[in-house]
Design an enzyme around this catalytic site. Structure first.
Site, mmCIF file in Angstrom:
data_model
loop_
_atom_site.group_PDB
_atom_site.id
_atom_site.type_symbol
_atom_site.label_atom_id
_atom_site.label_comp_id
_atom_site.label_asym_id
_atom_site.label_seq_id
_atom_site.Cartn_x
_atom_site.Cartn_y
_atom_site.Cartn_z
ATOM 1 N N LEU A 1 -5.533 -10.976 17.185
ATOM 2 C CA LEU A 1 -6.428 -12.118 16.955
ATOM 3 C C LEU A 1 -7.905 -11.768 17.130
ATOM 4 C CD1 LEU A 1 -4.431 -15.140 18.447
ATOM 5 C CD2 LEU A 1 -4.478 -14.274 16.085
ATOM 6 N N TYR B 1 -15.261 3.280 6.739
ATOM 7 C CA TYR B 1 -14.121 2.397 6.488
ATOM 8 C C TYR B 1 -13.159 3.040 5.480
ATOM 9 C CZ TYR B 1 -11.409 -1.342 4.357
ATOM 10 O OH TYR B 1 -10.382 -2.093 3.833
#
Length: 341
Positions: free
Chosen positions: A39, A147
């Site tokens: 989360l 990334y």
């Protein structure tokens, strides 16, 4: 749709944007689904309360092994990752830890638990600035940011893990997911929001002063950059089909997920205005470093091998479903009070 499964499917990052839609798609096939999400960026409300959910990190060895054993996990769809390009440039160490190192640790625990099938959420960022368009899977992989590099390293590691331990894997490379569930139940909510379509929709709703165009001097018909967008429901279906294909014995490998059709930033803005019926200010500023003129994926391979087709990825449908979600949830998964704190 894909056939039903005998064991359960573990979805990491299943409370995120694409992950939550994939959970819904799996449930529609009758699959047993279990979700792991820390989360950090996901939303508990995006996952049905009726399925097992664990708020744990993928690098929690003991928890992962317990979850896999308890739920008789037979295959994994792995979304959990950091995914902001700018943040990756500023904090490459975080991305190589959170994305690459933790994924390898996670897969080691899967292998120790005799789980050898994984569908991996990769990215078109592994290609960097492509030399040709549309991009085929065999194109040179030369990421221009941490990334993309962090994801490519995982793909490369999978090849060695397959050779050593029999891991079977499919990596799905995609760039721009768009839209929301067709029933308006779940949609796109990032903090901060960096994706073009929700940013433009927020301008249409009056939550932003204007829609922004970064760069009008690209080598494209209207001067703005062109990207390949895929409806999140179509993207979710690709993951479901990939799991089924692995279970049927399809060889490991990487697949693009795209439509072969690109839309420019100006086309996105004009379609939002048309779908919403709202005129809103548009500002223009300089382009961001490292943004290619055009990124469009060739998707012949996934169509041939997995039988995947984009059913909802025309621009008006993607924007209309996203608009419906945003109207129902103007502050995403938060309440107005939470959003204004």
């Amino acid at each position: 749709m894909a056939e039903q499964h005998t064991g359960s499917i573990l979805v990491t990052g299943g409370a995120g944007y694409i992950g939550s839609h994939t959970v819904q798609a799996l449930l529609n096939t009758g699959a047993e689904v279990v979700v792991v999400d820390n989360l950090a960026t996901g939303h508990r409300a995006a996952v049905p309360s009726t399925i097992p959910f664990y708020q744990v990190d993928i690098a929690d060895d003991r928890a992962i092994r317990q979850i896999v054993a308890e739920h008789k996990v037979e295959a994994v769809i792995h979304f959990a990752a950091r995914s902001l390009v700018g943040e990756s440039v500023a904090q490459p160490d975080v991305y190589f830890l959170e994305n690459t190192a933790k994924t390898i640790q996670f897969v080691s625990n899967l292998l120790a638990s005799h789980v050898k099938q994984i569908v991996f959420s990769s990215t078109a960022a592994v290609y960097g600035i492509p030399q040709t368009s549309p991009i085929a899977e065999v194109a040179e992989q030369k990421p221009i940011n941490p990334y993309g590099a962090s994801k490519l390293m995982i793909e490369q590691a999978f090849t060695w893990l397959e050779q050593a331990y029999g891991l079977r894997w499919i990596a799905l490379r995609y760039s721009n997911a768009a839209g929301a569930a067709l029933d308006g139940s779940i949609g796109e909510h990032h903090e901060p929001e960096t994706h073009l379509i929700p940013l433009v929709l927020q301008a249409a709703m009056g939550l932003r002063e204007a829609a922004q165009i970064f760069g009008t001097d690209y080598n494209t018909p209207d001067g703005t950059s062109i990207r390949d967008y895929v409806h999140v429901v179509d993207l979710a279906e690709a993951h479901v089909l990939a799991v089924a294909a692995l279970q049927k014995g399809l060889a490991s490998g990487a697949y693009n997920v795209g439509t072969g059709t690109g839309y420019s930033v100006r086309q996105i803005i004009e379609t939002v205005k048309c779908v919403t019926g709202v005129d809103f200010p548009v500002t223009e500023t300089v382009r961001r470093a490292g943004d290619p003129d055009e990124l469009v994926a060739q998707a012949d391979k996934i169509k041939a091998d997995l039988g995947w087709e984009a059913k909802y990825s025309d621009l008006p449908t993607m924007i209309a479903s996203a608009w419906d979600w945003h109207l129902r949830h103007p502050y995403g998964y938060r309440s107005k009070a939470e959003a204004l704190r």
